[in-house]
Enzyme design. Structure first.
Site, short mmCIF file in Angstrom:
data_model
loop_
_atom_site.label_atom_id
_atom_site.label_comp_id
_atom_site.label_asym_id
_atom_site.label_seq_id
_atom_site.Cartn_x
_atom_site.Cartn_y
_atom_site.Cartn_z
N TYR A 110 -3.61 1.30 5.71
CA TYR A 110 -4.70 1.90 4.94
C TYR A 110 -4.19 2.54 3.65
O TYR A 110 -4.89 2.54 2.63
CB TYR A 110 -5.46 2.92 5.78
CG TYR A 110 -6.58 2.28 6.56
CD1 TYR A 110 -7.89 2.34 6.11
CD2 TYR A 110 -6.32 1.59 7.75
CE1 TYR A 110 -8.91 1.75 6.81
CE2 TYR A 110 -7.33 0.99 8.45
CZ TYR A 110 -8.64 1.06 7.99
OH TYR A 110 -9.65 0.45 8.68
N ASP A 111 -3.01 3.11 3.65
CA ASP A 111 -2.43 3.62 2.41
C ASP A 111 -2.24 2.48 1.41
O ASP A 111 -2.64 2.58 0.24
CB ASP A 111 -1.07 4.27 2.68
CG ASP A 111 -1.19 5.75 3.04
OD1 ASP A 111 -2.17 6.39 2.62
OD2 ASP A 111 -0.31 6.26 3.74
N VAL A 112 -1.60 1.42 1.86
CA VAL A 112 -1.39 0.27 0.98
C VAL A 112 -2.72 -0.36 0.61
O VAL A 112 -2.95 -0.74 -0.56
CB VAL A 112 -0.46 -0.76 1.64
CG1 VAL A 112 -0.36 -2.02 0.80
CG2 VAL A 112 0.93 -0.15 1.86
#
Length: 400
Positions: free
Chosen positions: A171-173
């Protein structure tokens, strides 16, 4: 790729107020494609990822992997004169990227309303855990929280097993990638109209559009997706298969590849006539029976032999590599997905390469991630500060 080539985003100017992963990943992608990025860090320790190991000669390799191709400065945004510098940089920039908790940028005077008043063409991208609105907007949000909230952890792992997160910070990426394409869309609009806008990216929702098959089942008949291990929700066999010496992945996503697998690879044409496995729906319904029957055949040879046979027949397959094996894979190597750059402290260091291949305007690894405060003096001079003012800022800890 060479640094002399003109990159596709040459001329795009970005002020990066973000840290750790989602925002820096976004600005790294844009920097790789030629954008000029000035990264602002806090004087007290800088980007939090600088405190994440492993370290080489005291430098964080986590920070170095995600902040290449950027210039770096350190400013305390609580200091009015340092904040004035950011205001001047906002006038210079086409884009600002930030990932503060909702409400913090307004208190610091670097919010969209303030900066867009100085530069009406500014594209201002906010990346937060839950977005700028909604009941969770002011909650702290990280990749793990987003994986739990969105349901992905209930679908990952083996049936009836403990909930598992993805092996990477998906989710960060994903938020970084979502922000990158949103910024590029807004940039096209800016070039056409001269107008900027505010982009609102929430980690917890950026991955929901990826749940294609899961949404198809849920919205059609209320099916709540469960963990299926390596098995696919729609196709079978499309999963990890045990071989004589390990595991491989096998993808029979249509009837042709299924029949080719049985007849040309396994030498078991009778499976194509078995009423339990006639169609994909049949195979999916009876996958618990199908899997051990396939693995009985696959147990007679090793993984590499089965990969050779499948590739020769045109059946999609592959190894299940660990990261070392992936980084040594000849295909990734030939495609430039393992690259290197010279860092002033770490030395020659390997990095993940650029996945987008342009025939005329390739991206490039022009320089390593900046040392802490590496470009502070130069950038502050660029916005008109005298050496005496720069030293005064440093003396009171407002710059580094």
């Amino acid at each position: 790729m060479t640094s002399e080539a003109v990159a596709p985003l040459a001329g795009l100017k970005i002020l990066d107020l973000s840290q750790i992963m989602a925002g820096p990943y976004c600005t790294m992608v844009l920097a790789d494609l030629g954008a000029e990025v000035i990264k602002v860090e806090k004087p007290a320790g800088g980007d939090d990822s600088r405190q994440m190991g492993p370290y080489v000669h005291g430098e964080s390799t986590c920070f170095a992997q995600i902040n290449r191709n950027k210039r770096g400065i350190a400013l305390d945004l609580k200091d009015s004169e340092a904040r004035d510098v950011v205001h001047e940089l906002a006038k210079w920039a086409d884009v600002v990227v930030e990932n503060y908790r909702v409400g913090v940028t307004a208190r610091l005077g670097v919010d969209y309303a303030t900066l867009s008043a100085l530069n009406p063409k500014l594209i201002y991208c906010s990346i937060s855990g839950f977005g700028q609105t909604g009941p969770y907007a002011r909650n702290g949000g990280f990749d793990l929280v987003a994986q739990g909230l969105s349901g992905i952890m209930s679908m990952t792992g083996e049936p009836d097993g403990r909930p598992l997160k993805s092996g990477i910070a998906v989710y960060d990426v994903g938020a970084g990638i979502t922000a990158a394409y949103a910024i590029l869309a807004a940039y096209v609009h800016q070039l056409k109209t001269g107008h900027g806008q505010h982009i609102d990216i929430g980690l917890a929702e950026c991955g929901l559009p990826w749940f294609v098959w899961e949404a198809a089942a849920y919205f059609a008949n209320g099916t709540v997706p469960q963990a299926t291990g390596s098995r696919h929700r729609v196709d079978a066999p499309y999963q990890a298969i045990k071989t004589g010496d390990g595991y491989m992945v096998l993808g029979c996503a249509n009837q042709r590849t299924w029949e080719t697998l049985c007849k040309e690879v396994l030498g078991r044409p009778e499976l194509t006539e078995d009423p339990r496995f006639l169609t994909n729906s049949d195979r999916l319904r009876n996958v618990e029976l199908l899997e051990p029957m396939l693995e009985e055949s696959f147990s007679t040879a090793g993984t590499q032999e089965w990969i050779r046979r499948c590739n020769a027949a045109g059946v999609p397959c592959g190894p299940i590599n660990n990261f070392k094996q992936a980084m040594e894979d000849p295909h990734y190597r030939e495609r430039g997905m393992v690259a290197s750059v010279d860092h002033p402290v770490i030395g020659r260091m390997d990095v993940i390469g650029i996945p987008t291949k342009f025939s005329r305007t390739p991206g490039a690894l022009r320089k390593a991630a900046p040392l802490f405060g590496q470009d502070t003096d130069a950038v502050l001079r660029d916005v008109g500060l005298s050496d005496a003012r720069i030293e005064a800022l440093k003396a009171r800890g407002a710059a580094f």
